[in-house]
Write an enzyme that holds these catalytic residues in place. Structure first.
Site, PDB file in Angstrom:
ATOM      1  N   GLU A   1      -2.672  -3.801   7.099  1.00  0.00           N
ATOM      2  CA  GLU A   1      -3.451  -4.854   7.158  1.00  0.00           C
ATOM      3  C   GLU A   1      -3.784  -5.743   5.864  1.00  0.00           C
ATOM      4  OE1 GLU A   1      -3.951  -1.360   6.362  1.00  0.00           O
ATOM      5  OE2 GLU A   1      -5.842  -1.002   4.914  1.00  0.00           O
TER       6      GLU A   1
ATOM      7  N   GLY B   1       2.963   2.157  11.015  1.00  0.00           N
ATOM      8  CA  GLY B   1       2.613   1.329  12.380  1.00  0.00           C
ATOM      9  C   GLY B   1       2.569   0.011  11.991  1.00  0.00           C
ATOM     10  N   ALA B   2       1.384  -0.150  10.983  1.00  0.00           N
ATOM     11  CA  ALA B   2       1.166  -1.741  10.801  1.00  0.00           C
ATOM     12  C   ALA B   2       0.272  -1.566   9.536  1.00  0.00           C
ATOM     13  CB  ALA B   2       0.205  -2.278  11.789  1.00  0.00           C
TER      14      ALA B   2
ATOM     15  N   GLU C   1       0.694  -1.154  -0.125  1.00  0.00           N
ATOM     16  CA  GLU C   1      -0.068  -0.134   0.144  1.00  0.00           C
ATOM     17  C   GLU C   1       0.651   1.470  -0.011  1.00  0.00           C
ATOM     18  OE1 GLU C   1      -2.623   0.752   3.423  1.00  0.00           O
ATOM     19  OE2 GLU C   1      -4.225   1.512   2.171  1.00  0.00           O
TER      20      GLU C   1
ATOM     21  N   HIS D   1      -9.856  -3.894   9.501  1.00  0.00           N
ATOM     22  CA  HIS D   1      -9.822  -3.823   8.101  1.00  0.00           C
ATOM     23  C   HIS D   1      -9.914  -5.255   7.371  1.00  0.00           C
ATOM     24  CE1 HIS D   1      -8.171   0.320   7.550  1.00  0.00           C
ATOM     25  NE2 HIS D   1      -7.289   0.010   8.174  1.00  0.00           N
TER      26      HIS D   1
ATOM     27  N   GLU E   1      -6.219  -3.057  12.727  1.00  0.00           N
ATOM     28  CA  GLU E   1      -5.733  -3.924  11.496  1.00  0.00           C
ATOM     29  C   GLU E   1      -6.728  -4.986  11.155  1.00  0.00           C
ATOM     30  OE1 GLU E   1      -3.821  -2.425   9.614  1.00  0.00           O
ATOM     31  OE2 GLU E   1      -2.914  -0.955  11.215  1.00  0.00           O
TER      32      GLU E   1
END
Ligand SMILES: [Zn+2]
Length: 844
Positions: free
Chosen positions: A256, A253-254, A121, A293, A290
């Protein structure tokens, strides 16, 4: 903006066969991407970036193609439309950019190792394999991966592995999904597994640099979050497994990715025996975000990036809904009030801010719309407003219908409003569009005019702003029935104030609960009434009062000098929310004083006055059975006491340091950063600095490392500051993902500001090369802006950044931040004397 053609308009893939061979030693990728789909035009376009294309075949025969670097793709001449299978063979470099397919570096027992992971992404799947890299282009994927495999290594992807043949790992066919959600990773990993009530396999994976127990917390939260969502959404988790993987190098941060969520190590792994409560809460909300999502974003995906907010705002709200359900004792919505809400209100007050829903085409601009204060925090607040409007039953019913209608497909904001509107019978869309399509927010002025209680709305600005007569549909949530539920005009009169006040028996308030996105300016009569009854207010209302006063002072509608005398009456609250709001204002006062001046001495005395009783009450060590508020308030109090140079607090911290010198990591994580920072600042030496720097290099504990970084960047020794700056570009010491925190630490240190600012300007090209490709890049400008507050720095800021204003992805940030510093400098120039006089008057 010129109309850009989406590649999906030329070619609509239905299935991919992707084979990728990754060689870590040579840092080379080679592969073939075989795409079956429907050609809508005789010349189709497929994305690729940084690739060397060796051949393109259509239905088995070579076809002509042209590369188009600007569009990040290849145009392929099929000579016909309709069903076709295109096979593209390619090679590409494996780069250290934390985008696409990339290595993460770490050490175990002094041995350097790496794992390969992915980050696609927004637009980096095209760096891994040729594809129509747009969210709307959903297809199924068969992934096959080969790599220079060592014994004992593990490979993971979105779906389970089905077989290995000749060193090639084959994964099960995915569900219909967007390319940006594909992920895989391999290396020498450890894992912990469990299963949800409904049979979903849940796993946490990490490098072996970590203790196995560091995986437990995340495993538990992940499992219970999935169980919560399956129930709340009334929709089963769509895949066989949900893997959570911590990557040592990770820009955001993270992420999904469907079935294989990737995290920064700090946001997944923690030692439950010694991690601060707020950090545990942070990790839990990141995981819940996450996993929200996996349905909202992955199962149903936004049609185009303009509706990115639909993904992020929703997940940002759900992280609180989920954690509040599974850990009710944490009162996690208070964190929403103390972090997301002020972040959104501050950013959204600057003219030129983006609206939540924003048009976007250029890939560089797509990354730049990930404005956390707007797309995440403000958007979440919009959805909290929508949730309050429709209620939880209608929200769940609406979501179930929304997932059913759009699963394995795409949606737009209007589709969500339609679903919630059908479920609730309310016109949610009309109300929400006034918030989503317009930037900014209103200040509602409440005043008694000729005896009549009157409300007006007007856009609120910090700094110069062009009033365009914007109006919002404001859910007022007043405690007086005479106030309308939705306030949509410029002015409304509620009736005779004296009568209303008498009947209500309490001060007039609006935005009770602080869930609507506006601030309130009460006239003196109404404000005095509230202040006279301030102890009756719950903590959220007290926070709201302080927050609105702070923003009004930033916007020059009132003066900080008038706010200062109010602060002592909030100083002894036992609520963390009140401490957060109080010390945020106190922190702003620090910008009005020159370092080491007489004014700063007085301000330190004021800090001491605010914090002294609480330091005595709370101390440095958690009491058995103390309230969560006490645990979470302590850091704010200790930080204030150390700024105040409270002799007892400094001595206590020093003593704690000496008592724990043999095992500094073992210091209680709730207070460790203050102990270390106090030691470096007030008792520091080159030896201590070097000892901490070594510990930083060797530790795999993210929260201990963050504490060390905060401590050593506060040194006042110029030789050591030079050493810190040197470490910025030494990836073996400071990973690029962590550099921003180091830069912020040195820049916000009065003794380091010049050196850090010089570094940023001199080495901007290096920075751009190292982290310029990722979506966090602009935050280096934001961090700088957060510190600067003098006319000299403002002039330097403009001289450096204005020539870069047309750099794709930087334009908005430079414009916004110029305004932010400009208005702050003007505020300080105009009010410095009055503010410092007010502090001197109150300080004992
Ligand atoms: Zn998200």
């Amino acid at each position: 903006m010129t109309e850009t053609k989406h590649f999906y308009q030329t070619f609509q893939p239905t299935h991919y066969n992707v084979f990728i061979d990754i060689n870590r030693a040579t840092k080379q990728i080679s592969g073939t991407s075989t795409i079956t789909g429907d050609a809508k035009e005789a010349t189709i376009s497929v994305h690729e970036k940084y690739m060397t294309i060796s051949s393109v075949k259509a239905d088995g025969a070579d076809v002509p193609f042209t590369l188009d670097d600007k569009a990040e793709g290849i145009h392929i001449d099929l000579g016909h439309t309709g069903e076709t299978t295109v096979e593209i063979a390619y090679t590409a470099p494996l780069t250290d950019s934390m985008m696409g397919i990339y290595p993460s570096y770490y050490e175990v027992d002094g041995v350097k190792k790496q794992i390969i992971g992915t980050q696609f992404e927004t637009t980096a799947a095209r760096q891994a394999f040729p594809c129509v890299d747009e969210p709307e282009a959903k297809a199924t994927f068969d992934l096959a991966i080969k790599y220079d495999e060592q014994p004992g290594e593990t490979i993971l992807s979105n779906m389970p592995e089905i077989k290995t043949e000749n060193g090639v790992h084959y994964f099960d066919t995915t569900k219909k999904m967007s390319s940006y959600l594909i992920a895989f990773a391999f290396g020498d990993l450890q894992k912990k597994l469990t299963t949800t009530k409904s049979g979903v396999q849940v796993g946490v994976f990490a490098t072996k640099a970590h203790q196995p127990k560091e995986l437990d917390f995340a495993l538990d939260i992940a499992k219970r979050s999935i169980e919560f969502y399956e129930d709340f959404y009334q929709t089963p988790y769509p895949l066989p497994h949900s893997w959570q993987l911590a990557l040592p190098d990770f820009s955001a941060g993270a992420m999904e990715n469907w079935g294989l969520v990737t995290y920064r190590e700090a946001y997944l792994l923690l030692d439950e025996d010694n991690t601060a409560l707020d950090m545990k809460q942070r990790v839990a909300t990141v995981i819940a975000h996450e996993l929200a999502h996996q349905w909202f974003g992955d199962l149903v995906t936004m049609k185009w990036w303009d509706d990115l907010w639909l993904n992020e705002s929703f997940a940002n709200m759900m992280e609180y809904v989920a954690i509040d359900a599974i850990e009710p004792d944490w009162h996690i919505w208070e964190t929403f009030q103390s972090s997301d809400v002020p972040m959104a209100l501050q950013r959204d007050a600057t003219d030129g801010v983006q609206s939540v829903h924003v048009q976007v085409e250029d890939p560089a601009e797509i990354d730049a719309i990930f404005d956390s204060a707007i797309v995440y925090a403000k958007g979440a607040r919009m959805l909290v407003m929508a949730r309050a409007l429709v209620g939880d039953d209608a929200l769940r019913q609406g979501l179930k219908a929304y997932f059913e209608a759009h699963q394995y497909n795409n949606a737009k904001g209007a589709d969500l409003w339609a679903a919630l509107g059908d479920a609730s019978g309310k016109d949610v869309g009309t109300i929400m569009n006034s918030w989503l399509e317009q930037p900014g927010y209103p200040v509602v002025s409440a005043s008694v005019v000729d005896g009549q209680l009157t409300l007006t709305q007007k856009q609120f600005f910090v700094g110069e702003g062009q009033d365009q007569g914007r109006l919002w549909q404001i859910p007022l949530n007043s405690n007086y029935d005479a106030a309308p539920a939705i306030f949509k005009d410029t002015t409304v009169t509620l009736g005779d104030y004296a009568t209303l006040r008498q009947a209500a028996g309490e001060p007039f308030r609006v935005n009770v609960g602080n869930n609507s996105h506006f601030i309130v300016k009460y006239d003196q009569t109404l404000l005095n009434d509230i202040l006279d009854h301030v102890d009756d207010l719950d903590p959220i209302s007290q926070l709201q009062l302080l927050q609105d006063l702070r923003l009004l002072a930033d916007g020059r509608q009132i003066s900080y000098a008038d706010v200062v005398p109010l602060l002592p009456r909030f100083a002894n609250s036992h609520s963390t929310l009140v401490a957060v709001a109080l010390y945020r204002i106190a922190g702003n006062l620090r910008k009005f004083v020159t370092p080491d001046s007489a004014e700063e001495k007085t301000l330190r005395a004021f800090y001491d006055q605010l914090s002294a009783a609480q330091v005595t009450r709370l101390g440095w060590t958690a009491q058995a059975g103390e309230s969560m508020d006490d645990t979470l308030t302590r850091p704010y109090i200790l930080s204030a006491a150390l700024y105040a140079q409270n002799a007892q607090a400094m001595a206590d911290a020093h003593q704690l340091f000496e008592a724990n010198q043999a095992n500094l990591a073992g210091l209680s994580a709730d207070v460790r950063v203050f102990v270390l920072r106090n030691e470096v600042k007030n008792y520091g030496s080159a030896d201590l600095f070097n000892q901490l720097l070594d510990a930083y290099r060797q530790s795999a504990d993210a929260s201990y490392k963050a504490d060390i970084a905060a401590a050593i960047t506060s040194t006042t020794d110029s030789a050591l500051i030079a050493k810190l700056i040197e470490a910025f570009e030494d990836a073996d010491t400071v990973k690029p993902q962590d550099l921003r925190a180091w830069y912020r630490g040195v820049l916000s240190n009065d003794a380091g500001e010049q050196a850090a600012w010089d570094w940023l300007r001199n080495d901007w090209d290096w920075l751009e090369k190292t982290v310029g490709g990722d979506m966090e890049f602009t935050t280096y400008i934001t961090v700088t802006t957060g510190v600067f507050h003098t006319p000299e720095r403002f002039a330097e800021f403009k001289a450096f950044f204005e020539p870069k204003i047309n750099t794709p992805g930087l334009t908005r940030e430079i414009k916004m931040d110029t305004k932010v510093i400009d208005s702050r400098v003007a505020l300080i120039e105009a009010e410095k004397d009055a503010v410092n006089a007010a502090v001197a008057k109150v300080a004992k």
